[in-house]
Design an enzyme around this catalytic site. Structure first.
Site, PDB file in Angstrom:
ATOM      1  N   ASP A  24       0.887  -1.041   0.021  1.00 15.24           N
ATOM      2  CA  ASP A  24      -0.035  -0.097   0.057  1.00 15.24           C
ATOM      3  C   ASP A  24       0.830   1.355  -0.014  1.00 15.24           C
ATOM      4  O   ASP A  24       1.958   1.503   0.496  1.00 15.24           O
ATOM      5  CB  ASP A  24      -1.045  -0.196   1.189  1.00 15.24           C
ATOM      6  CG  ASP A  24      -2.135   0.968   1.064  1.00 15.24           C
ATOM      7  OD1 ASP A  24      -2.032   1.684   0.218  1.00 15.24           O
ATOM      8  OD2 ASP A  24      -2.834   0.992   2.153  1.00 15.24           O
ATOM      9  N   ASN A  72     -10.671  -3.232  -6.325  1.00 13.47           N
ATOM     10  CA  ASN A  72     -10.000  -2.213  -7.259  1.00 13.47           C
ATOM     11  C   ASN A  72     -10.470  -2.040  -8.624  1.00 13.47           C
ATOM     12  O   ASN A  72      -9.943  -0.850  -9.193  1.00 13.47           O
ATOM     13  CB  ASN A  72      -8.431  -2.559  -7.484  1.00 13.47           C
ATOM     14  CG  ASN A  72      -7.543  -2.675  -6.300  1.00 13.47           C
ATOM     15  OD1 ASN A  72      -6.510  -3.364  -6.034  1.00 13.47           O
ATOM     16  ND2 ASN A  72      -7.607  -1.732  -5.327  1.00 13.47           N
TER      17      ASN A  72
HETATM   18  C1  FPP Z   1      -1.744   0.397  -3.205  1.00 16.33           C
HETATM   19  O1  FPP Z   1      -1.413   1.857  -3.600  1.00 16.33           O
HETATM   20  C2  FPP Z   1      -1.464  -0.477  -4.321  1.00 16.33           C
HETATM   21  C3  FPP Z   1      -2.077  -0.932  -5.391  1.00 16.33           C
HETATM   22  C4  FPP Z   1      -3.638  -0.998  -5.545  1.00 16.33           C
HETATM   23  C5  FPP Z   1      -1.346  -1.992  -6.329  1.00 16.33           C
HETATM   24  C6  FPP Z   1      -0.310  -2.967  -6.012  1.00 16.33           C
HETATM   25  C7  FPP Z   1       0.163  -3.016  -7.178  1.00 16.33           C
HETATM   26  C8  FPP Z   1       1.666  -2.962  -7.561  1.00 16.33           C
HETATM   27  C9  FPP Z   1       2.573  -2.900  -6.629  1.00 16.33           C
HETATM   28  C10 FPP Z   1       2.163  -3.268  -8.920  1.00 16.33           C
HETATM   29  C11 FPP Z   1       1.671  -4.563  -9.635  1.00 16.33           C
HETATM   30  C12 FPP Z   1       2.077  -5.755  -9.058  1.00 16.33           C
HETATM   31  C13 FPP Z   1       2.900  -6.702  -9.581  1.00 16.33           C
HETATM   32  C14 FPP Z   1       2.919  -8.229  -9.028  1.00 16.33           C
HETATM   33  C15 FPP Z   1       3.602  -6.459 -10.860  1.00 16.33           C
HETATM   34  P1  FPP Z   1      -2.512   2.740  -3.727  1.00 16.33           P
HETATM   35  O2  FPP Z   1      -2.524   3.268  -5.145  1.00 16.33           O
HETATM   36  O3  FPP Z   1      -3.598   2.299  -3.133  1.00 16.33           O
HETATM   37  O4  FPP Z   1      -1.582   3.766  -2.921  1.00 16.33           O
HETATM   38  P2  FPP Z   1      -2.518   5.111  -1.947  1.00 16.33           P
HETATM   39  O5  FPP Z   1      -3.192   4.370  -0.828  1.00 16.33           O
HETATM   40  O6  FPP Z   1      -1.303   5.850  -1.478  1.00 16.33           O
HETATM   41  O7  FPP Z   1      -3.005   5.924  -2.761  1.00 16.33           O
END
Ligand code: FPP
Length: 236
Positions: A24, A72
């Site tokens: 996150d 998501n």
């Molecule tokens: C949370 O950050 C992250 C996600 C929703 C996506 C996680 C995905 C990756 C790290 C990349 C893809 C993975 C692989 C295995 C190639 P957020 O966008 O919710 O952050 P925020 O809460 O700060 O807005």
């Protein structure tokens, strides 16, 4: 329900076999730098690469990563398509390295809901690493724990009585060791519909570090903290 086997004094006592991470903070990492969210996700993939490489030396049997939740889909279309593009590029760029490091890839969740080109790449990657015997990297895609438990209960009911064991046998993680440690980055302290059943006896470790800044050193720090905790599984 049977309890996880108690270990007593063996050399591996306290060693984690299965770790899961809620990755996150990509958006906040980008915002702090006045960059587009997409850059935060790109840097998030680099953190995935570093942690997967680092997991090799830590003796983990399984590392489960929450990459895309059933919730998501509520994000804007362009962000979803950025995440899909990153996933595809990650498979194309990193599959051979993972395969030659004896990593077995696994998906939990219903990845078949993704576009056909993504599904095809994922299935190629699963087939390419299926015979590997090293660390399993389980990527949660279109995954939600309540959905997983409902699917498992439906399948268990079709076979006989519903019991904790019969449900557990049908979870997406049924072939992985019990979850030892669940990590969440970015200072949030929630499970967000991730591995609710599996986390019943897992240790939880929260860090303020935003996912793009997370390294194998942080993973080691969490594992060291885990090794120092006494797990009682409800006993004394
Ligand atoms: C949370 O950050 C992250 C996600 C929703 C996506 C996680 C995905 C990756 C790290 C990349 C893809 C993975 C692989 C295995 C190639 P957020 O966008 O919710 O952050 P925020 O809460 O700060 O807005």
């Amino acid at each position: 329900m049977s309890m996880p086997a108690a270990t007593s004094g063996g050399p591996d006592e306290g060693r984690a076999r299965h770790v899961a991470i809620i990755m996150d903070g990509n958006g906040r990492w980008a915002k702090k730098r006045h960059l587009p969210r997409a850059v935060g996700h790109q840097r998030g993939v680099e953190a995935v690469r570093a942690v997967v490489r680092g997991a090799k030396g830590l003796g983990l049997e399984a590392l489960t990563l929450y990459a895309f939740s059933t919730e998501n889909w509520r994000r804007p279309d362009d962000e979803i398509s950025d995440l899909m593009g990153l996933m595809k590029r990650f498979i194309l760029s990193d599959l051979e390295e993972m395969a030659s490091n004896n990593i077995r890839l696994k998906i939990i969740g219903d990845y078949k809901a993704f576009k056909p080109d993504v599904v095809e790449l994922i299935e190629g990657a699963l087939a390419r690493t299926a015979a590997n015997t090293g660390t399993t990297i389980a990527v949660a895609l279109n995954y939600g724990s309540m959905d997983e438990i409902a699917r498992a209960a439906t399948r268990a009911a079709a076979e006989g009585p519903i019991t904790p064991e019969s449900i557990a046998a049908h979870l997406d993680t049924a072939d992985l060791p019990p979850l030892d440690l669940l990590i969440r980055t970015s200072g949030e302290e929630r499970l967000s519909n991730f591995l609710l059943w599996q986390a019943a006896y897992a240790e939880l470790w929260f860090t303020e570090v935003l996912w793009p800044d997370f390294t194998a050193e942080h993973l080691k720090e969490a594992l060291d903290a885990f090794a120092g905790r006494e797990r009682r599984y409800g006993g004394r």
